[in-house]
Scaffold this motif. Structure first.
Motif, PDB file in Angstrom:
ATOM      1  N   TRP A  65      46.022  -6.110 -17.241  1.00  0.00           N
ATOM      2  CA  TRP A  65      45.436  -4.787 -17.028  1.00  0.00           C
ATOM      3  C   TRP A  65      43.962  -4.845 -17.372  1.00  0.00           C
ATOM      4  CZ3 TRP A  65      47.249  -0.868 -14.359  1.00  0.00           C
ATOM      5  CH2 TRP A  65      48.618  -0.853 -14.075  1.00  0.00           C
ATOM      6  N   ARG A  66      43.147  -4.326 -16.477  1.00  0.00           N
ATOM      7  CA  ARG A  66      41.704  -4.291 -16.675  1.00  0.00           C
ATOM      8  C   ARG A  66      41.330  -2.839 -16.937  1.00  0.00           C
ATOM      9  NH1 ARG A  66      39.133  -6.898 -11.486  1.00  0.00           N
ATOM     10  NH2 ARG A  66      37.361  -6.977 -12.894  1.00  0.00           N
ATOM     11  N   ILE A  67      40.953  -2.576 -18.173  1.00  0.00           N
ATOM     12  CA  ILE A  67      40.629  -1.205 -18.550  1.00  0.00           C
ATOM     13  C   ILE A  67      39.117  -1.091 -18.695  1.00  0.00           C
ATOM     14  CG2 ILE A  67      41.007   0.606 -20.273  1.00  0.00           C
ATOM     15  CD1 ILE A  67      43.639  -0.852 -21.020  1.00  0.00           C
ATOM     16  N   PRO A  68      38.483  -0.289 -17.849  1.00  0.00           N
ATOM     17  CA  PRO A  68      37.025  -0.171 -17.978  1.00  0.00           C
ATOM     18  C   PRO A  68      36.647   0.522 -19.286  1.00  0.00           C
ATOM     19  CG  PRO A  68      37.853   1.156 -16.140  1.00  0.00           C
ATOM     20  CD  PRO A  68      39.041   0.573 -16.807  1.00  0.00           C
ATOM     21  N   ILE A  69      35.779  -0.094 -20.049  1.00  0.00           N
ATOM     22  CA  ILE A  69      35.326   0.503 -21.315  1.00  0.00           C
ATOM     23  C   ILE A  69      33.805   0.390 -21.370  1.00  0.00           C
ATOM     24  CG2 ILE A  69      37.446   0.134 -22.627  1.00  0.00           C
ATOM     25  CD1 ILE A  69      36.118  -2.397 -23.767  1.00  0.00           C
ATOM     26  N   MET A  70      33.237   0.987 -22.376  1.00  0.00           N
ATOM     27  CA  MET A  70      31.769   1.075 -22.419  1.00  0.00           C
ATOM     28  C   MET A  70      31.103  -0.291 -22.553  1.00  0.00           C
ATOM     29  SD  MET A  70      31.438   4.648 -24.489  1.00  0.00           S
ATOM     30  CE  MET A  70      30.155   4.052 -25.499  1.00  0.00           C
ATOM     31  N   ASP A  71      31.738  -1.247 -23.212  1.00  0.00           N
ATOM     32  CA  ASP A  71      31.072  -2.555 -23.341  1.00  0.00           C
ATOM     33  C   ASP A  71      31.333  -3.458 -22.140  1.00  0.00           C
ATOM     34  OD1 ASP A  71      33.428  -4.049 -23.608  1.00  0.00           O
ATOM     35  OD2 ASP A  71      33.073  -4.656 -25.665  1.00  0.00           O
ATOM     36  N   GLY A  72      32.091  -2.991 -21.194  1.00  0.00           N
ATOM     37  CA  GLY A  72      32.378  -3.781 -19.995  1.00  0.00           C
ATOM     38  C   GLY A  72      33.800  -3.544 -19.539  1.00  0.00           C
ATOM     39  N   GLU A  73      34.698  -4.349 -20.038  1.00  0.00           N
ATOM     40  CA  GLU A  73      36.091  -4.233 -19.591  1.00  0.00           C
ATOM     41  C   GLU A  73      36.993  -4.790 -20.681  1.00  0.00           C
ATOM     42  OE1 GLU A  73      37.377  -5.140 -15.348  1.00  0.00           O
ATOM     43  OE2 GLU A  73      37.996  -6.956 -16.393  1.00  0.00           O
ATOM     44  N   PHE A  74      38.069  -4.067 -20.992  1.00  0.00           N
ATOM     45  CA  PHE A  74      39.067  -4.598 -21.926  1.00  0.00           C
ATOM     46  C   PHE A  74      40.201  -5.175 -21.091  1.00  0.00           C
ATOM     47  CE2 PHE A  74      42.888  -3.935 -24.681  1.00  0.00           C
ATOM     48  CZ  PHE A  74      42.576  -4.944 -25.573  1.00  0.00           C
ATOM     49  N   LEU A  75      40.408  -6.463 -21.267  1.00  0.00           N
ATOM     50  CA  LEU A  75      41.439  -7.166 -20.498  1.00  0.00           C
ATOM     51  C   LEU A  75      42.642  -7.393 -21.407  1.00  0.00           C
ATOM     52  CD1 LEU A  75      42.110  -8.654 -17.836  1.00  0.00           C
ATOM     53  CD2 LEU A  75      41.171 -10.715 -18.867  1.00  0.00           C
ATOM     54  N   VAL A  76      43.790  -6.953 -20.962  1.00  0.00           N
ATOM     55  CA  VAL A  76      44.989  -7.066 -21.803  1.00  0.00           C
ATOM     56  C   VAL A  76      46.192  -7.386 -20.919  1.00  0.00           C
ATOM     57  CG1 VAL A  76      45.293  -4.534 -21.753  1.00  0.00           C
ATOM     58  CG2 VAL A  76      46.405  -5.867 -23.545  1.00  0.00           C
TER      59      VAL A  76
END
Lengths: 305, 272
Positions: A146-157
């Motif tokens: 899952w690629r979750i867009p976050i403020m520092d770029g992307e949280f990949l989990v």
């Protein structure tokens, strides 16, 4: 409960003829990565915060080992973390809350399953909703991320991690002439035990200053101070301590298999015994509860053979 | 590795559809059983032995030799083991494939890998139009697995692709990734016009971006993401020309679209 003192002595340190009593748990391994080793450690260290004992923390965790970029899925520095809980429901809950609050919030981090067998537990599959509809999944081979867009770029989990059987509560006690000597010995043990895979020592720095026994005079408490090993209670309670012992420290080990815990105990006790009696190490003992706590018994003499 | 070999005697004048026969060929005990299987050449009914010579014994491998582009439906619903095709295959190669491997030492016609759900197809030559696209009457195209084409691919490659990976080492025709639902396409060569038309989700990785992007795609910037490392490593693992990729070189430019539909598709390429 006093054990028969059979004749195992290593470097002047008496090894009690007793056993550590451990119990079944459920476990998983997570791989946490970040742009730098510092931030991979920060994320992992945050995740394992407040997770010393299932008595009140819900889960017992620890950093199993540091991973080189070549050992992680995304080619960045990483940390391998093991989590142990008493049941699947609690493990699933803790994975989502800790990954969401401690790993996702840590800059540049990503989180992957470190075990790919056993029962599936939702990780990214539950965290994805943070993406508020902008989250995207990607199936690479057989693994969905899952690629979750976050403020520092992307949280990949990764969408799932996997639950495997584990064992909690392997332990041994270091009985020393002074608190400083007990602490030095415990530190030495932890350094040696950190090299063993598939185990973590979940207490602060791996060492327990306040080991507990089962039950309490207060009915609401499930655990209370292990008075038989409290040096300030000598003369007041049925003590396990000889007069020269002024401090006892415990090391608790959670592991994925009996052999892993035995290996860690052996490494730890042997490291302590290298200090020897001349450095104030009097005895090595272990905590058990007469078989009431769990089915896994690690006899010190057998472990050290 | 034992198995049957089926050799085409002469190129038929009309098309032959092998699609209904895959399972019966795979479960046959003797070569003679396969030769007796009914098959149509155009509208003329005959047996497979009229067109092919069959020899060998049951095994994990099936070889189709001297094949020509009039033989359709090769490897349809292929589920396990290795199918090796020498010559040019017709349309609908590997239709509905659920596992195993197909290698074609030649070109393939239209609609290869349509409805494929798992397994791997390697095409050493070129692929026709509609690679991984749904055949008429079906709603989604390829739905899993990996297809690698060492040559070029035609128009509408990956049309309505739902899941899986299509790798093209050569060029692709127009409308690559059209109406794409999800999944990934990677192209080493030149992109045809109107790529990503009505693309909803999924990723289209290009070694050489087009000189002009479709108007319905927006520039989303250049990013260095852990996911790009995983994605490039996944492409590299497929081998062939994609082995040259360096996953650590994971700074990619992204265009998002097609904004006339869902707009969650991504065109990815190295920013020079």
């Amino acid at each position: 409960m006093r054990e028969r003192q059979a004749g195992m002595i290593i470097n002047g340190v008496k090894i009690d003829d007793t056993f550590a009593e451990a119990f079944p748990m459920v476990a998983t391994r997570l791989i946490i990565t970040a742009d730098t080793e510092r931030w991979a450690f920060t994320a992992a260290n945050s995740m394992i915060g407040f997770s010393t004992s299932v008595i009140a923390c819900g889960v017992e965790t620890g950093i199993e080992k540091k991973l080189k970029p070549s050992e992680t899925p995304d080619g960045r520095p990483g940390m391998s973390v093991l989590l142990f809980a008493m049941n699947s429901k609690e493990l699933a809950k803790q994975i989502v809350t800790r990954t969401g609050q401690s790993v996702m919030t840590s800059p540049t981090s990503a989180c992957y399953a470190g075990i790919r067998e056993g029962k599936k537990i939702k990780m990214g599959a539950a965290l994805r909703y943070f993406g508020d509809g902008f989250q995207r999944s990607k199936l690479l081979g057989k693994i969905r991320y899952w690629r979750i867009p976050i403020m520092d770029g992307e949280f990949l989990v990764e969408d799932f991690t996997y639950e495997v059987p584990g064992i909690g509560g392997g332990n041994f006690l270091i009985l020393a002439e002074s608190r400083g000597q007990a602490l030095s010995a415990a530190e030495r043990a932890i350094t040696a035990m950190n090299r063993v895979e598939n185990v973590v020592m979940p207490f602060p720095g791996g060492v327990v200053g306040s080991g507990s026994k089962l039950g309490s005079k207060y009915p609401k408490l499930s655990a209370s101070t292990n008075d038989a090993f409290c040096p300030t209670l000598k003369g007041l309670t049925k003590t396990e301590l000889p007069p020269e012992v002024e401090s006892v420290m415990e090391i608790v080990i959670d592991g994925l298999a009996e052999k892993d815990i035995a290996r860690a105990m052996r490494a730890g006790v042997r490291a302590v015994c290298t200090l020897g009696r001349k450095n104030g190490i009097v005895r090595i003992s272990a905590g058990h509860y007469g078989g009431k706590l769990g089915p896994y018994h690690f006899h010190l003499h057998k472990v050290l053979k | 590795m034992s198995g049957f070999a089926i050799i085409l005697k002469d190129a038929p004048r009309q098309r032959v559809d092998l699609a209904p026969l895959t399972e019966r060929i795979c479960t046959a005990k003797k070569a003679a059983e396969i030769e007796k299987l009914p098959v149509f050449v155009g509208n003329r009914k005959c047996v497979l032995g009229d067109l092919f010579v069959v020899y060998g014994k049951p095994g994990e491998r099936l070889v189709l030799d001297n094949i020509c582009d009039k033989i359709d439906g090769i490897g349809s619903r292929w589920s396990e083991g290795m199918l090796e095709v020498y010559g040019d295959a017709g349309d609908r190669l590997g239709h509905g494939m659920t596992g195993g491997d197909i290698i074609v030492h030649g070109n393939v016609g239209n609609f290869a890998a349509s409805g494929m759900r798992d397994g791997e197809i390697l095409i050493e030559g070129n692929a026709g139009d509609f690679l991984g696209a749904p055949i008429p009457g079906e709603r989604i195209g390829m739905n899993g697995g990996v297809v690698r084409v060492e040559g070029d691919a035609g128009a509408r490659t990956g049309d309505r692709l739902r899941r899986g990976l299509i790798l093209i080492e050569g060029d692709v025709g127009e409308l690559c990734g059209s109406r794409m639902i999800a999944g990934s396409i990677a192209v080493m060569g030149d992109m045809g016009p109107r790529l990503g038309y009505a693309m909803r989700r999924g990723a289209l990785f290009m070694m050489r971006p087009p000189t002009r992007f479709p108007e319905t795609f927006n520039d989303s910037g250049t990013h260095t993401l852990p996911f790009h490392h995983l994605f490039l490593a996944h492409l590299k693992r497929q081998g062939g020309a994609f082995s040259v990729l360096n996953p650590s070189d994971n700074r990619l430019r992204k265009y998002v679209g097609d904004i006339s539909v869902q707009g969650s598709g991504a065109l990815l390429f190295h920013d020079s």
